[in-house]
Design an enzyme around this catalytic site. Structure first.
Site, PDB file in Angstrom:
ATOM      1  N   ASP A 176      19.585  33.310 -12.684  1.00  0.00           N
ATOM      2  CA  ASP A 176      18.842  34.526 -12.989  1.00  0.00           C
ATOM      3  C   ASP A 176      19.745  35.750 -12.776  1.00  0.00           C
ATOM      4  O   ASP A 176      20.492  35.821 -11.793  1.00  0.00           O
ATOM      5  CB  ASP A 176      17.621  34.590 -12.062  1.00  0.00           C
ATOM      6  CG  ASP A 176      16.735  35.780 -12.332  1.00  0.00           C
ATOM      7  OD1 ASP A 176      16.157  35.855 -13.428  1.00  0.00           O
ATOM      8  OD2 ASP A 176      16.606  36.638 -11.434  1.00  0.00           O
ATOM      9  N   GLU A 221      21.787  33.799 -17.348  1.00  0.00           N
ATOM     10  CA  GLU A 221      21.037  34.891 -17.961  1.00  0.00           C
ATOM     11  C   GLU A 221      21.985  36.087 -17.938  1.00  0.00           C
ATOM     12  O   GLU A 221      22.261  36.641 -16.862  1.00  0.00           O
ATOM     13  CB  GLU A 221      19.768  35.196 -17.173  1.00  0.00           C
ATOM     14  CG  GLU A 221      18.957  36.321 -17.801  1.00  0.00           C
ATOM     15  CD  GLU A 221      17.748  36.715 -16.962  1.00  0.00           C
ATOM     16  OE1 GLU A 221      16.670  36.899 -17.540  1.00  0.00           O
ATOM     17  OE2 GLU A 221      17.895  36.849 -15.730  1.00  0.00           O
TER      18      GLU A 221
END
Length: 665
Positions: free
Chosen positions: A323, A359
């Site tokens: 993330d 990401e």
């Protein structure tokens, strides 16, 4: 030999080790229901480590730490021995975290938080039988799964395991995954987390889990059986050829900004675990979550590597999705693809063959880094999502970028072009994810509807490249319903027929809706819980058929970027043609509208034709012919494309068709 970090059981006793360079003194706190809290001073070794050997303390013991030192926020120090801290290396906690204002009070109040903070639990460490290669391979289907929302309403999952990691191994869930041809489930965060402080007054709870407290312990709400539950579920999925990827959050923690709670890192050594700037020392907020973990600090690098290894060695995890991954590569001068953490991951023998997915954005300076990660990383490609949506929405000129995305996004992943070098795409292609509109909502709402989040609809992305087919929200008109379904099918066909690795978020295969909410992180309720009872089974069958088609033809799973030839003397590996069968020219691509065209894929002489028609009328296609070959339509459920000759067909409006070239006997 020094003991490993955390709690290590040894012959009925336990070594406890915790790192803090700035603490003046650290206490181990042992908790027993009959004796209450017992405190032991830990010995500082001079290198930042504090250790103590506790006799008669073994598996199942509950503990925490208290760190003594200055409370001097201007210098970055927030020591407060009234705050019980969980072990950064704790592999289990005895209950979930719950927000309470006392967790954020300063030391002058004298408020002790032992009654509020979950206790770390000592657990003996086990490993899987032997390290095996990841089950998943690039090009296979990734299926993004919010564990609770995915299983809580499934009619076949028993009540005691609904909403848990164990439910993912239930035969009904496994059969659904196999029907879709899933290569790996990507589990949204399952480590311990705490709700953001503004949610409780709104009557809301964080349902996504992107607010961790430490990086090892599983959240008891999702994995009440701890790492053993995860290990058993991974094995069950592996037995059916399905890999498991964990979505991990190393960029920030739930301790938030200067007004947040003290739970772990802040109380142990706030100045080193988090990034700061200026004086007074202010927390860097490149994450938008109040703090930013200092992933360039040597101890943090070691801890993250140990966390990743823990999940591989203890549970057999195939890989990780990171993330806000630019944070992992942020140093004092900005993002660096050769940063210490990236180098450590690639050099580690346990992690070097794992699936790695970035990401590629955060909100810090130069935070958009799509295409710039080390080549061992695949990357979430939001440009794929946006360009596919814009094409099927009908945006002028969108055909150019749409074609680039179909072909693997060479503009992103072939920047370092060298003569003779074979380039592969690292694109994870997706149409929708947990963050943003669901696929059904993309064609049902022209704007976000986040009123349920309690922030006046100000949160969430404003530009979603969505459309509503004439009616905002749920329609009653059959024509609108049919139009939306057609648009969804066309986007799904584009996804499965594109070069790269496709990702589907759980429920999009049968029409999940979040009622227009594009930031549903705090909707731990039926807004995000999948409605299995009313799923669109015809759409689900269509997705399953697309997956079978993709697995049937190797050319659809190839990751090598196209180069204009097939390495032999046959047709080029990729060709673009008009409906009349003519090769598209630069002038054709530069035109304002190109609503229909074909993509011809060639792999060692075997050709597939993918025909796109985003117009409102049926279009006749003439396909390039070769002597001794003819084109055969590949049937998809409820498709209405018709062959009119061996090289001609009629493609309905707003649809995609696929044909294979067959050698004449």
């Amino acid at each position: 030999m020094l003991p490993e970090p955390g709690a290590v059981v040894s012959d009925g006793a336990t070594w406890f080790s915790v790192w803090s360079e700035n603490a003046e003194r650290v206490e181990l706190c042992l908790f027993d229901e009959s004796e209450g809290e017992q405190r032991l001073d830990m010995l500082a070794s001079g290198d930042g480590w504090h250790r103590v050997f506790a006799h008669d303390v073994g598996d199942g013991a509950r503990y925490g730490f208290r760190a003594h030192g200055p409370f001097d926020p201007e210098s970055g120090h927030r020591f407060d021995p009234h705050k019980l801290l969980i072990d950064p290396y704790a592999v289990e906690i005895d209950r979930p975290f719950e927000w309470h204002p006392a967790l954020a009070l300063g030391p002058d109040t004298g408020n002790d938080t032992a009654y509020l903070v979950p206790k770390s639990v000592v657990r003996e460490r086990k490993t899987t039988s032997a390290k095996t290669p990841p089950v998943f391979a690039p090009g296979d289907l990734i299926y993004e799964v919010p564990v609770k929302a995915f299983t809580i309403n499934h009619p076949d999952v028993p009540g005691d395991s609904k909403g848990t990691v164990a439910a993912l191994g239930h035969p009904a869930i496994v059969n659904h995954l196999k029907r879709l041809g899933v290569g790996a489930v990507e589990l949204m965060p399952i480590t311990d987390w705490i709700d953001e402080r503004h949610l409780a007054p709104l009557g809301l709870r964080n349902g996504w889990g992107y607010n961790p407290v430490n990086f090892f312990a599983l959240d008891p709400r999702l994995a009440p059986g701890g790492v053993a539950e995860l290990r058993q579920t991974v094995k069950r999925l592996h037995d059916d050829g399905i890999g498991v990827i964990l979505d991990v959050v190393f960029n920030h923690t739930g301790e938030s900004d200067q007004f947040g709670p003290t739970l772990c890192f802040r109380g142990l050594d706030n100045a080193h675990y988090y990034r700061h700037h200026g004086r007074p020392a202010e927390l860097v907020n490149d994450t938008g979550c109040g703090n930013t973990v200092d992933c360039a600090h040597p101890q943090v690098v070691t801890m993250i590597i140990d966390s990743l290894r823990h999940f591989v060695e203890q549970a057999g995890i195939d890989g990780f999705r990171f993330d806000l991954a630019p944070i992992l590569g942020r140093t004092g001068v900005g993002f660096d693809p050769t940063a210490p953490l990236f180098a450590a991951i690639e050099a580690d023998p346990v992690l070097s063959d794992r699936v790695l997915i970035a990401e590629p954005w955060d909100i810090g300076p130069n935070g958009y880094q799509l295409g710039n990660f080390p080549h061992s990383f695949m990357e979430w490609n939001d440009r794929y999502r946006d360009d596919v949506r814009q094409f099927w929405r009908g945006d002028t000129g969108a055909h150019r970028d749409f074609a680039t995305r179909l072909a693997g996004s060479s503009d992103v992943f072939k920047r370092d072009s060298q003569p003779g070098k074979i380039h592969t795409t690292r694109s994870v292609n997706f149409l929708a994810a947990h963050d943003g509109f669901a696929l059904r909502d993309t064609v049902s709402f022209s704007q976000k509807h986040n009123e349920a989040n309690g922030e006046g609809n100000r949160d969430g992305h404003n530009e979603n490249f969505s459309w509503n087919n004439g009616v905002e929200g749920p329609p009653s008109d059959e024509g609108v319903i049919a139009a939306r379904t057609s648009d969804i099918r066309s986007m799904l066909a584009s996804l499965f027929l594109s070069r790269g690795t496709p990702m589907l978020t759980a429920g999009d295969e049968f029409g999940r809706s979040q009622r227009g909410n594009n930031n549903a992180y705090a909707q731990d309720n039926d807004i995000t819980w999948l409605d299995w009872a009313n799923r669109d089974q015809s759409l689900e069958a269509f997705v399953a058929a697309l997956s079978r088609l993709r697995n049937r033809f190797p050319v659809l799973r190839e990751q090598v970027l196209f180069n204009g030839n097939d390495g032999q003397s046959g047709p080029p590996d990729l060709g673009w043609h008009s409906p009349h069968g003519h090769t598209l020219t630069v002038a054709d691509w530069e035109g304002e509208e190109l609503n229909a065209f074909s993509m011809i894929l060639n792999n060692r002489g075997a050709r597939l034709a993918v025909l796109f028609n985003r117009g409102r009328q049926d279009v006749g296609f003439h396909l390039p012919k070769r002597d001794g070959w003819f084109w055969s339509l590949l049937e998809l459920p409820e498709a209405t494309t018709m062959m009119t000759s061996e090289s001609e067909c009629r493609v309905p409006a707003r649809s995609v068709s696929v044909l294979a070239e067959v050698k004449r006997l």
